[in-house]
Write a protein that holds these residues in place. Structure first.
Motif, PDB file in Angstrom:
ATOM      1  N   TYR A   1      62.448  -8.643  48.115  1.00 18.59           N
ATOM      2  CA  TYR A   1      61.966  -8.509  46.502  1.00 18.59           C
ATOM      3  C   TYR A   1      61.830  -6.573  46.446  1.00 18.59           C
ATOM      4  N   ALA A   2      61.643  -6.069  47.416  1.00 17.69           N
ATOM      5  CA  ALA A   2      61.743  -4.574  47.680  1.00 17.69           C
ATOM      6  C   ALA A   2      62.684  -3.873  47.297  1.00 17.69           C
ATOM      7  N   ALA A   3      63.890  -4.562  48.129  1.00 18.53           N
ATOM      8  CA  ALA A   3      65.163  -4.383  47.367  1.00 18.53           C
ATOM      9  C   ALA A   3      65.853  -4.079  46.720  1.00 18.53           C
TER      10      ALA A   3
ATOM     11  N   VAL B   1      63.740  -9.758  37.264  1.00 15.28           N
ATOM     12  CA  VAL B   1      62.273  -9.717  36.729  1.00 15.28           C
ATOM     13  C   VAL B   1      61.176  -9.256  37.607  1.00 15.28           C
ATOM     14  N   LYS B   2      61.271 -10.014  38.297  1.00 12.96           N
ATOM     15  CA  LYS B   2      60.101  -9.835  39.689  1.00 12.96           C
ATOM     16  C   LYS B   2      60.329  -9.367  40.389  1.00 12.96           C
TER      17      LYS B   2
ATOM     18  N   CYS C   1      50.931 -11.065  43.989  1.00 12.26           N
ATOM     19  CA  CYS C   1      51.720 -12.084  44.329  1.00 12.26           C
ATOM     20  C   CYS C   1      52.432 -12.584  42.712  1.00 12.26           C
ATOM     21  N   PHE C   2      53.669 -13.405  42.572  1.00 14.90           N
ATOM     22  CA  PHE C   2      53.958 -13.379  42.076  1.00 14.90           C
ATOM     23  C   PHE C   2      53.349 -14.874  41.642  1.00 14.90           C
TER      24      PHE C   2
ATOM     25  N   MET D   1      48.186 -11.861  40.379  1.00 17.40           N
ATOM     26  CA  MET D   1      48.861 -12.969  39.863  1.00 17.40           C
ATOM     27  C   MET D   1      50.514 -11.868  38.449  1.00 17.40           C
ATOM     28  N   LEU D   2      51.900 -11.986  38.908  1.00 18.43           N
ATOM     29  CA  LEU D   2      52.116 -10.821  38.721  1.00 18.43           C
ATOM     30  C   LEU D   2      53.144 -11.744  37.910  1.00 18.43           C
ATOM     31  N   GLY D   3      52.933 -13.638  37.482  1.00 20.03           N
ATOM     32  CA  GLY D   3      53.943 -14.071  36.809  1.00 20.03           C
ATOM     33  C   GLY D   3      55.471 -14.551  37.987  1.00 20.03           C
ATOM     34  N   ASP D   4      55.580 -15.661  37.518  1.00 18.18           N
ATOM     35  CA  ASP D   4      57.076 -16.207  38.072  1.00 18.18           C
ATOM     36  C   ASP D   4      58.070 -15.980  36.900  1.00 18.18           C
ATOM     37  N   HIS D   5      59.687 -16.082  37.745  1.00 14.05           N
ATOM     38  CA  HIS D   5      59.971 -16.145  36.744  1.00 14.05           C
ATOM     39  C   HIS D   5      62.073 -16.724  37.956  1.00 14.05           C
TER      40      HIS D   5
END
Length: 374
Positions: free
Chosen positions: A96-98, A66-67, A39-40, A57-61
């Motif tokens: 996001y996959a797009a 970028v995410k 997840c972000f 956690m990937l981190g929010d932006h």
């Protein structure tokens, strides 16, 4: 040890998808693999809900591109340790996959709610404004890219699948979701709707789409109808949960002069929920929603249900004598409650009709097969 990845972009509060993730994690651990939640951000600390669940956690932006790149980078870096297809939850995950408009990794997409039930995403809205494109057109187009690129598409009802096919020209496999039955013997069979008090119970997030005002309006009407039949000396209503509509519901209760009949206990822990189920005569679901898992949880406990047809689990239970299905308006819902109570008092439903209800374990097993986890 191989890891099984579940991607759900933003975790703000514990809800239906979070429960799905926990259910899948339990099954993954039982099969001897490691569940990884990607997840972000995770604001509720999901690993506290299930021992053995790993949260990455990937981190929010502010920039979704970028995410998306962070997601792509993590999946490609860890490709060798991932078993089967990563499972992406929700259309938001497909969004996001797009990015960046090409398929660079494999995944399965679980579209929990179809577009008609989804709220517009703030993040999508920012991009749409930036590109000066019509909001709904761009959001649909971008999400369609994520749907198209998925190796497998899943949803919870045929109703959803038909709508999703119309929106994205893609076939969706249907897996009815299940809940967790109580411990055997904890809720012995007993007849409901036959005592001096009629107890009505509902539990959900207190929001407008749940139509909880119907319960109060129906109760006011049914007081007179049941009194005319000489049924029930008292009516008790419990509407549990938290949400933005609480004050409105309390005000309506006061306007209808139902204060002595209605309780709003707020959030209930597991034991408190079981106690409410124990004494309930009817479980009420007036909501318009993509599924309606609490319906099954009530039926596991031998509690008759009255639900709105627009709670889409209705397609699985419409012919079950334990369930009364109303049309999508207050008059029909009120009439369905009266008719169901009448039918139950005249001829109690056969408990064997609840023998083969869908469970969370069965659902998780089927999801895992589609994702080639086992």
């Amino acid at each position: 040890m191989k890891r099984i990845v579940i991607f759900y972009p933003h975790i703000d509060e514990y809800g239906g998808i979070e429960r799905n993730i926990i259910g899948l994690s339990i099954k993954i651990l039982d099969q001897g693999f490691i569940p990884v939640l990607l997840c972000f951000y995770d604001r509720i600390k999901m690993d506290n809900y299930q021992e053995g669940l790993q949260v990455e956690m990937l981190g929010d932006h502010w920039n979704p591109l970028v995410k998306s790149k962070q997601l792509q980078r993590w999946l490609l870096k860890n490709k060798g340790s991932i078993l089967g297809l990563p499972l992406f939850f929700s259309g938001k995950a497909g969004f996001y996959a797009a990015w960046p408009f090409r398929k660079s990794y494999t995944y399965a997409l679980h579209f929990t709610d179809p577009p008609s039930l989804l709220k517009a995403e703030k993040e999508q809205a920012r991009i749409i404004r930036y590109l000066s494109m019509p909001r709904t057109k761009f959001a649909s187009w971008l999400t369609a890219k994520g749907v198209k690129c998925a190796d497998v598409c899943l949803t919870m009802t045929y109703w959803n699948a038909r709508e999703l096919h119309q929106s994205y020209s893609r076939n969706f496999e249907v897996i009815y979701q299940g809940g967790v039955p109580p411990i055997t013997g904890r809720h012995p069979f007993r007849k409901r709707c036959v005592g001096n008090t009629l107890r009505l119970f509902s539990i959900c997030r207190l929001t407008h789409s749940k139509n909880l005002n119907w319960i109060l309006l129906a109760a006011k009407n049914l007081q007179e109808r049941f009194a005319a039949k000489g049924w029930f000396e008292k009516l008790e209503i419990v509407i549990a949960g938290k949400g933005p509509d609480l004050d409105k519901l309390i005000a309506l209760t006061r306007d209808l002069k139902l204060e002595q009949h209605v309780r709003f206990p707020g959030f209930l822990n597991e034991e408190e929920v079981e106690e409410e189920y124990r004494w309930a005569d009817l479980f009420l679901v007036p909501a318009k929603q993509g599924y309606g898992l609490p319906v099954l949880e009530a039926l596991y406990r031998y509690i008759p249900v009255v639900q709105n047809r627009e709670s889409r689990i209705s397609e699985m239970l419409a012919e079950n004598a334990w369930v009364a299905v109303s049309d999508d308006h207050i008059t029909s819902f009120t009439d369905a409650i009266e008719a169901h109570v009448t039918a139950i008092r005249e001829r109690y439903p056969d408990e064997t009709l609840l023998k083969d209800l869908m469970t969370e374990d069965k659902w998780a097993t089927r999801v895992g097969k589609y994702c080639t986890w086992w």
